[in-house]
Design an enzyme around this catalytic site. Structure first.
Site, mmCIF file in Angstrom:
data_model
loop_
_atom_site.group_PDB
_atom_site.id
_atom_site.type_symbol
_atom_site.label_atom_id
_atom_site.label_comp_id
_atom_site.label_asym_id
_atom_site.label_seq_id
_atom_site.Cartn_x
_atom_site.Cartn_y
_atom_site.Cartn_z
ATOM 1 C CD GLN A 185 4.895 -6.185 11.142
ATOM 2 O OE1 GLN A 185 5.838 -6.735 10.583
ATOM 3 N NE2 GLN A 185 4.760 -4.868 11.164
ATOM 4 C CB ALA A 243 -0.971 -0.012 1.177
ATOM 5 C CD GLN A 294 9.119 -1.183 12.111
ATOM 6 O OE1 GLN A 294 8.164 -1.891 12.356
ATOM 7 N NE2 GLN A 294 9.238 -0.527 10.974
ATOM 8 C CG HIS A 305 6.048 2.905 1.608
ATOM 9 N ND1 HIS A 305 4.688 3.040 1.542
ATOM 10 C CD2 HIS A 305 6.297 2.169 2.721
ATOM 11 C CE1 HIS A 305 4.127 2.405 2.558
ATOM 12 N NE2 HIS A 305 5.084 1.875 3.294
ATOM 13 C CG HIS A 358 2.585 6.088 1.883
ATOM 14 N ND1 HIS A 358 3.781 6.561 2.356
ATOM 15 C CD2 HIS A 358 2.150 5.196 2.809
ATOM 16 C CE1 HIS A 358 4.042 6.034 3.528
ATOM 17 N NE2 HIS A 358 3.077 5.178 3.832
ATOM 18 C CB SER A 370 -0.280 1.500 4.467
ATOM 19 O OG SER A 370 1.024 1.539 3.929
ATOM 20 N NE ARG A 371 -2.431 -0.237 10.977
ATOM 21 C CZ ARG A 371 -1.168 -0.646 11.093
ATOM 22 N NH1 ARG A 371 -0.177 0.190 10.853
ATOM 23 N NH2 ARG A 371 -0.895 -1.884 11.456
HETATM 24 P P1 AMP Z 1 5.331 -0.095 6.361
HETATM 25 O O1 AMP Z 1 4.952 -0.459 4.965
HETATM 26 O O2 AMP Z 1 4.305 0.713 7.083
HETATM 27 O O3 AMP Z 1 5.822 -1.292 7.154
HETATM 28 O O4 AMP Z 1 6.582 0.877 6.224
HETATM 29 C C1 AMP Z 1 7.735 0.512 5.519
HETATM 30 C C2 AMP Z 1 8.809 1.527 5.791
HETATM 31 O O5 AMP Z 1 8.370 2.818 5.357
HETATM 32 C C3 AMP Z 1 9.133 1.662 7.288
HETATM 33 O O6 AMP Z 1 10.533 1.805 7.459
HETATM 34 C C4 AMP Z 1 8.386 2.914 7.668
HETATM 35 O O7 AMP Z 1 8.924 3.582 8.787
HETATM 36 C C5 AMP Z 1 8.520 3.749 6.407
HETATM 37 N N1 AMP Z 1 7.474 4.773 6.370
HETATM 38 C C6 AMP Z 1 6.150 4.599 6.615
HETATM 39 N N2 AMP Z 1 5.501 5.782 6.557
HETATM 40 C C7 AMP Z 1 6.437 6.724 6.280
HETATM 41 C C8 AMP Z 1 6.394 8.151 6.112
HETATM 42 N N3 AMP Z 1 5.260 8.843 6.228
HETATM 43 N N4 AMP Z 1 7.552 8.796 5.820
HETATM 44 C C9 AMP Z 1 8.719 8.102 5.713
HETATM 45 N N5 AMP Z 1 8.824 6.764 5.868
HETATM 46 C C10 AMP Z 1 7.699 6.079 6.153
#
Ligand code: AMP
Length: 279
Positions: A58, A29, A152, A34, A31, A185-186
């Protein structure tokens, strides 16, 4: 972009590659947040690898796992447009072939007892379980993570120490929507009026930062929680911590490096955010 679904094929491909490899693990998902990690990865490394895997171990809340947004076709296009070299897209069997593969315990100590660790029991064990496997498979030189998931990042730093690996961690800044809401993503599960309300998390942290003195955090925290509750949030925590150790504090001295961290539900969507403070 080459897509690998199988870890053996990916490992085999890397046997003949001796360039620097950067890795951006995600749950899809995708954005702009990422993509900012991918951009940084491409600046630093010759070869960029992203993974998409919604990791069941998780999720401490089964409903959150079930409702986690999935936009895989769009994700693949976005990664291609943004010049990702390799996408690792395993299925659940590839990561967890049997019950035993879900069972390892990681010694995370204090980090697991506070904030996300306290409110999402088992969450960081699940994160370590999957990230350890991904790091063994991809074997990157650099790992790119977002500050959005502040705790994290610290957990994975600890994991890399436990694994005794020489992987350089690069922590990238939080990307936000125009209204200040941290991209997530949420957020896809919020309607437009909820997205406006959700941006109050960031504005609340900004206003605490502005008014913060060495000994008034608890008063500011109470006022902020009341405000957030009034506009529809259920706040799980709003805490101030030392940036390096995540030790929770209510008082501090000049020169301390701190971070404000918050987690709150808006409806049934759980949101987190944080803000760095140098006093
Ligand atoms: P996730 O898909 O939520 O597991 O996130 C994957 C990676 O993207 C993780 O290292 C997150 O911290 C990073 N991430 C998620 N949201 C953001 C954001 N708004 N800005 C920068 N990095 C992000």
């Amino acid at each position: 972009m080459i897509i690998f679904k199988n870890s053996k094929d990916l490992k085999k491909y890397f046997e003949n590659i001796h360039d620097s490899v950067g890795f951006v693990p995600t749950m899809g998902a995708l954005h702009a947040g990422h993509l900012s990690l991918l951009k940084k990865c491409r600046e630093v490394c010759k070869i960029s690898v992203c993974s998409i895997f919604v990791n069941p171990t998780q999720f401490n809340n089964p409903d959150d796992f079930k409702k986690y947004p999935k936009t895989i076709e769009k994700d693949v296009l976005l990664l291609e447009e943004n010049h990702c070299d390799i996408l690792f897209l395993p299925d659940e069997n590839e990561i967890y072939p049997d019950e035993q593969s879900r069972k390892k315990h990681f010694d995370l100590g204090y980090l697991e007892t506070i904030l996300e660790g306290k409110f999402r029991p088992g969450h960081f064990q699940g994160v370590c379980l999957v990230v350890e496997k991904l790091l063994h498979i991809v074997d990157p030189d650099f790992l790119f993570l977002g500050q959005k998931d502040f705790q994290q990042c610290m957990v994975i730093k600890r994991l890399i120490e436990l694994m005794n690996k020489n992987i350089k961690l690069v922590i990238c800044p939080i990307l936000r929507e125009d209204n200040g809401l941290a991209m997530s993503s949420r957020n896809l599960r919020l309607n437009s009026s909820e997205r406006e309300t959700a941006s109050e998390l960031h504005h609340t942290l900004l206003s605490i930062k502005q008014d913060l003195t060495s000994d008034n955090f608890l008063a500011l925290k109470n006022k902020a929680i009341q405000h957030l509750q009034k506009i529809g949030f259920k706040v799980e925590y709003l805490d101030l911590a030392k940036e390096q150790s995540l030790e929770l504090v209510s008082h501090f001295k000049e020169g301390d490096h701190l971070v404000l961290l918050i987690a709150a539900f808006l409806g049934d969507v759980r949101l987190i955010d944080n803000l760095l403070i140098t006093s």
